[in-house]
Design a protein around this motif. Structure first.
Motif, PDB file in Angstrom:
ATOM      1  N   VAL A 277      78.874 -37.197  67.206  1.00 10.21           N
ATOM      2  CA  VAL A 277      79.169 -38.052  68.369  1.00 10.21           C
ATOM      3  C   VAL A 277      80.672 -38.198  68.560  1.00 10.21           C
ATOM      4  O   VAL A 277      81.201 -38.136  69.686  1.00 10.21           O
ATOM      5  CB  VAL A 277      78.506 -39.433  68.178  1.00 10.21           C
ATOM      6  CG1 VAL A 277      78.991 -40.410  69.246  1.00 10.21           C
ATOM      7  CG2 VAL A 277      76.981 -39.291  68.243  1.00 10.21           C
ATOM      8  N   ALA A 278      81.361 -38.399  67.378  1.00  3.36           N
ATOM      9  CA  ALA A 278      82.825 -38.574  67.486  1.00  3.36           C
ATOM     10  C   ALA A 278      83.487 -37.318  68.028  1.00  3.36           C
ATOM     11  O   ALA A 278      84.401 -37.374  68.881  1.00  3.36           O
ATOM     12  CB  ALA A 278      83.379 -38.915  66.096  1.00  3.36           C
ATOM     13  N   ILE A 279      82.993 -36.162  67.523  1.00  3.26           N
ATOM     14  CA  ILE A 279      83.579 -34.898  68.017  1.00  3.26           C
ATOM     15  C   ILE A 279      83.315 -34.740  69.504  1.00  3.26           C
ATOM     16  O   ILE A 279      84.196 -34.333  70.284  1.00  3.26           O
ATOM     17  CB  ILE A 279      82.990 -33.713  67.220  1.00  3.26           C
ATOM     18  CG1 ILE A 279      83.477 -33.776  65.766  1.00  3.26           C
ATOM     19  CG2 ILE A 279      83.377 -32.387  67.853  1.00  3.26           C
ATOM     20  CD1 ILE A 279      82.839 -32.748  64.845  1.00  3.26           C
ATOM     21  N   GLY A 280      82.088 -35.100  69.916  1.00  2.00           N
ATOM     22  CA  GLY A 280      81.772 -34.999  71.355  1.00  2.00           C
ATOM     23  C   GLY A 280      82.673 -35.897  72.194  1.00  2.00           C
ATOM     24  O   GLY A 280      83.157 -35.500  73.280  1.00  2.00           O
ATOM     25  N   ALA A 281      82.907 -37.119  71.647  1.00  2.00           N
ATOM     26  CA  ALA A 281      83.782 -38.042  72.398  1.00  2.00           C
ATOM     27  C   ALA A 281      85.179 -37.486  72.512  1.00  2.00           C
ATOM     28  O   ALA A 281      85.825 -37.593  73.571  1.00  2.00           O
ATOM     29  CB  ALA A 281      83.790 -39.404  71.675  1.00  2.00           C
ATOM     30  N   LEU A 282      85.662 -36.884  71.389  1.00  2.00           N
ATOM     31  CA  LEU A 282      87.003 -36.301  71.417  1.00  2.00           C
ATOM     32  C   LEU A 282      87.090 -35.152  72.414  1.00  2.00           C
ATOM     33  O   LEU A 282      88.093 -34.997  73.145  1.00  2.00           O
ATOM     34  CB  LEU A 282      87.386 -35.812  70.006  1.00  2.00           C
ATOM     35  CG  LEU A 282      87.700 -36.922  68.988  1.00  2.00           C
ATOM     36  CD1 LEU A 282      87.915 -36.316  67.605  1.00  2.00           C
ATOM     37  CD2 LEU A 282      88.944 -37.701  69.438  1.00  2.00           C
ATOM     38  N   VAL A 283      86.040 -34.345  72.465  1.00  2.00           N
ATOM     39  CA  VAL A 283      86.046 -33.213  73.409  1.00  2.00           C
ATOM     40  C   VAL A 283      86.108 -33.707  74.856  1.00  2.00           C
ATOM     41  O   VAL A 283      86.859 -33.209  75.687  1.00  2.00           O
ATOM     42  CB  VAL A 283      84.800 -32.329  73.178  1.00  2.00           C
ATOM     43  CG1 VAL A 283      84.654 -31.299  74.285  1.00  2.00           C
ATOM     44  CG2 VAL A 283      84.897 -31.640  71.812  1.00  2.00           C
ATOM     45  N   ILE A 284      85.285 -34.736  75.094  1.00  2.00           N
ATOM     46  CA  ILE A 284      85.255 -35.290  76.465  1.00  2.00           C
ATOM     47  C   ILE A 284      86.615 -35.897  76.839  1.00  2.00           C
ATOM     48  O   ILE A 284      87.158 -35.669  77.930  1.00  2.00           O
ATOM     49  CB  ILE A 284      84.154 -36.347  76.578  1.00  2.00           C
ATOM     50  CG1 ILE A 284      82.775 -35.662  76.428  1.00  2.00           C
ATOM     51  CG2 ILE A 284      84.246 -37.098  77.892  1.00  2.00           C
ATOM     52  CD1 ILE A 284      81.616 -36.631  76.323  1.00  2.00           C
ATOM     53  N   ALA A 285      87.165 -36.649  75.827  1.00  2.00           N
ATOM     54  CA  ALA A 285      88.466 -37.280  76.116  1.00  2.00           C
ATOM     55  C   ALA A 285      89.533 -36.224  76.353  1.00  2.00           C
ATOM     56  O   ALA A 285      90.385 -36.356  77.245  1.00  2.00           O
ATOM     57  CB  ALA A 285      88.854 -38.182  74.929  1.00  2.00           C
ATOM     58  N   GLY A 286      89.490 -35.141  75.520  1.00  2.00           N
ATOM     59  CA  GLY A 286      90.477 -34.058  75.697  1.00  2.00           C
ATOM     60  C   GLY A 286      90.324 -33.395  77.063  1.00  2.00           C
ATOM     61  O   GLY A 286      91.329 -33.080  77.731  1.00  2.00           O
ATOM     62  N   TYR A 287      89.052 -33.217  77.444  1.00  2.00           N
ATOM     63  CA  TYR A 287      88.823 -32.581  78.748  1.00  2.00           C
ATOM     64  C   TYR A 287      89.374 -33.448  79.853  1.00  2.00           C
ATOM     65  O   TYR A 287      90.036 -32.963  80.798  1.00  2.00           O
ATOM     66  CB  TYR A 287      87.315 -32.355  78.905  1.00  2.00           C
ATOM     67  CG  TYR A 287      86.946 -31.825  80.277  1.00  2.00           C
ATOM     68  CD1 TYR A 287      87.167 -30.465  80.600  1.00  2.00           C
ATOM     69  CD2 TYR A 287      86.418 -32.655  81.255  1.00  2.00           C
ATOM     70  CE1 TYR A 287      86.857 -29.990  81.852  1.00  2.00           C
ATOM     71  CE2 TYR A 287      86.108 -32.172  82.518  1.00  2.00           C
ATOM     72  CZ  TYR A 287      86.324 -30.830  82.818  1.00  2.00           C
ATOM     73  OH  TYR A 287      86.016 -30.356  84.071  1.00  2.00           O
ATOM     74  N   GLN A 288      89.133 -34.769  79.764  1.00  2.00           N
ATOM     75  CA  GLN A 288      89.634 -35.673  80.801  1.00  2.00           C
ATOM     76  C   GLN A 288      91.153 -35.669  80.832  1.00  2.00           C
ATOM     77  O   GLN A 288      91.774 -35.692  81.914  1.00  2.00           O
ATOM     78  CB  GLN A 288      89.118 -37.092  80.523  1.00  2.00           C
ATOM     79  CG  GLN A 288      87.604 -37.215  80.745  1.00  2.00           C
ATOM     80  CD  GLN A 288      87.079 -38.597  80.357  1.00  2.00           C
ATOM     81  OE1 GLN A 288      87.765 -39.325  79.652  1.00  2.00           O
ATOM     82  NE2 GLN A 288      85.880 -38.924  80.834  1.00  2.00           N
ATOM     83  N   LEU A 289      91.761 -35.609  79.610  1.00  2.00           N
ATOM     84  CA  LEU A 289      93.230 -35.625  79.550  1.00  2.00           C
ATOM     85  C   LEU A 289      93.814 -34.378  80.191  1.00  2.00           C
ATOM     86  O   LEU A 289      94.779 -34.450  80.979  1.00  2.00           O
ATOM     87  CB  LEU A 289      93.663 -35.721  78.078  1.00  2.00           C
ATOM     88  CG  LEU A 289      95.165 -35.690  77.824  1.00  2.00           C
ATOM     89  CD1 LEU A 289      95.830 -36.912  78.503  1.00  2.00           C
ATOM     90  CD2 LEU A 289      95.464 -35.681  76.339  1.00  2.00           C
ATOM     91  N   VAL A 290      93.178 -33.244  79.845  1.00  2.00           N
ATOM     92  CA  VAL A 290      93.683 -31.982  80.439  1.00  2.00           C
ATOM     93  C   VAL A 290      93.552 -32.017  81.965  1.00  2.00           C
ATOM     94  O   VAL A 290      94.445 -31.585  82.710  1.00  2.00           O
ATOM     95  CB  VAL A 290      92.921 -30.776  79.845  1.00  2.00           C
ATOM     96  CG1 VAL A 290      93.262 -29.499  80.605  1.00  2.00           C
ATOM     97  CG2 VAL A 290      93.278 -30.613  78.362  1.00  2.00           C
ATOM     98  N   SER A 291      92.420 -32.567  82.425  1.00  2.00           N
ATOM     99  CA  SER A 291      92.201 -32.637  83.885  1.00  2.00           C
ATOM    100  C   SER A 291      93.260 -33.501  84.560  1.00  2.00           C
ATOM    101  O   SER A 291      93.800 -33.163  85.619  1.00  2.00           O
ATOM    102  CB  SER A 291      90.810 -33.197  84.169  1.00  2.00           C
ATOM    103  OG  SER A 291      89.838 -32.316  83.651  1.00  2.00           O
ATOM    104  N   GLN A 292      93.564 -34.654  83.885  1.00  2.14           N
ATOM    105  CA  GLN A 292      94.573 -35.544  84.468  1.00  2.14           C
ATOM    106  C   GLN A 292      95.945 -34.879  84.516  1.00  2.14           C
ATOM    107  O   GLN A 292      96.695 -34.979  85.497  1.00  2.14           O
ATOM    108  CB  GLN A 292      94.639 -36.838  83.656  1.00  2.14           C
ATOM    109  CG  GLN A 292      93.422 -37.722  83.888  1.00  2.14           C
ATOM    110  CD  GLN A 292      93.509 -39.022  83.077  1.00  2.14           C
ATOM    111  OE1 GLN A 292      94.423 -39.175  82.277  1.00  2.14           O
ATOM    112  NE2 GLN A 292      92.555 -39.922  83.304  1.00  2.14           N
TER     113      GLN A 292
END
Length: 332
Positions: A277-292
């Protein structure tokens, strides 16, 4: 026997008188020192009172069959002493318990002059029944009285005896010459020669047989086998209890181990799930950061193109860049 040889004594008194007359003087000096044969035993019985009462039917080639007398002494399991008089009415029998030891007196009184010694052994029939007689020590010359004989029952069987039952075979040996032989004295007196000879202690003549036990040991004299068996049973019982306890402990340890394994497995699965779950959250957060960031970069490119196309002042452009920088800091 010759016509002058007396018959064996019919009473203790006669036997004792003959013994006293011959204890220091061998009436048969022509018999050489050796194990006595039945003929010579009979001659000494008649002349010396060697055995009394005497039954010629008990003679073998070189031994004499001896019987149980009037006493049976033993200690019971509680340590209480029993001295059974086998001459009392209804008490002539006794039982030798399994794995026990008892003491019997002989029926016969032995009167050994200074020139005759004796040994005895259990009857072979009793040996085959698993009994053991306390034999071996020499009955010294000069001994007079009844013998106290230890009788061991090494089996699990009970054996019944009664007064008069045959129990042992006696053999007699004549000693090398000394003061009792007239030829050996060679003119010297018996008393003079006795000073160089170690005679049987006078105080031990005709003793009550129980005195030998009193001198040997003050307490109960019992076989150690019953106590050893009881101790072995106790040890076996304790060993079984210890084994059961160890078995239960092993079972408890095995169950505890199983529980620990299950707990560890459950915790492992849970931890793995949390990690995923933590890895998934990190992936999602990284994706959002890259998008921003990509969005900010696109905004900067558009603003630069607008500035170039519209000719805005440098200050305006600088203000616009500062605003974009704040957005980037917020993103990280």
């Amino acid at each position: 026997m010759t016509s002058t040889t007396p018959e064996y004594a019919e009473t203790e008194k006669i036997a004792e008188k003959r013994y006293r007359n011959t204890i220091d003087n061998d009436p048969l000096p022509d018999i050489p020192p050796a194990l006595l044969n039945s003929s010579d035993v009979l001659r000494y019985v008649c002349l010396v009172g060697l055995i009394h009462p005497f039954d010629p039917r008990n003679l073998k080639a070189a031994s004499y069959k001896v019987s149980i007398g009037d006493r049976f002494i033993y200690w019971d399991s509680s340590g209480r002493e029993h001295d059974q008089d086998l001459t009392e009415a209804g008490k002539s029998k006794f039982c030798l318990e399994p794995n026990s030891i008892g003491f019997i007196t002989t029926k016969e009184t032995f009167r050994l002059p200074h020139y005759i010694a004796a040994r005895f052994n259990l009857r072979i029939n009793d040996v085959h029944r698993g009994l053991l007689l306390g034999t071996g020590p020499l009955v010294d010359p000069g001994f007079s009285g009844k013998l106290l004989v230890p009788l061991h029952n090494l089996t699990t069987n009970e054996y019944e005896y009664r007064s008069g039952d045959p129990i042992a075979w006696f053999e007699f040996t004549k000693l090398s010459p000394n003061f009792w032989d007239a030829k050996f004295r060679n003119g010297k007196s018996v008393e003079e020669l006795k000073k160089k000879y170690r005679c049987f202690p006078e105080e031990k003549v005709n003793r009550d047989p129980i005195m030998y036990l009193r001198e040997a040991y003050k307490g109960p004299i019992r076989s150690s086998i019953p106590e050893a068996i009881a101790q072995s049973k106790d040890d076996a019982t304790k060993a079984r209890a210890d084994a059961e306890e160890a078995k239960l402990a092993a079972q408890e340890s095995e169950e505890a181990s199983k529980k620990a394994s299950e707990t560890f497995r459950n915790y492992g699965i849970g931890a793995l799930a949390v990690l995923l779950v933590a890895i998934g959250a990190l992936v999602i957060a990284g994706y959002q950061l890259v998008s921003q960031v990509q969005g900010i970069i696109a905004d900067v490119q558009r603003d630069l193109q607008t500035t170039i196309a519209t000719g805005e002042s440098t200050e305006d452009t600088q203000a616009r860049l500062s605003e974009l920088e704040k957005q980037l800091v917020y993103c990280f």
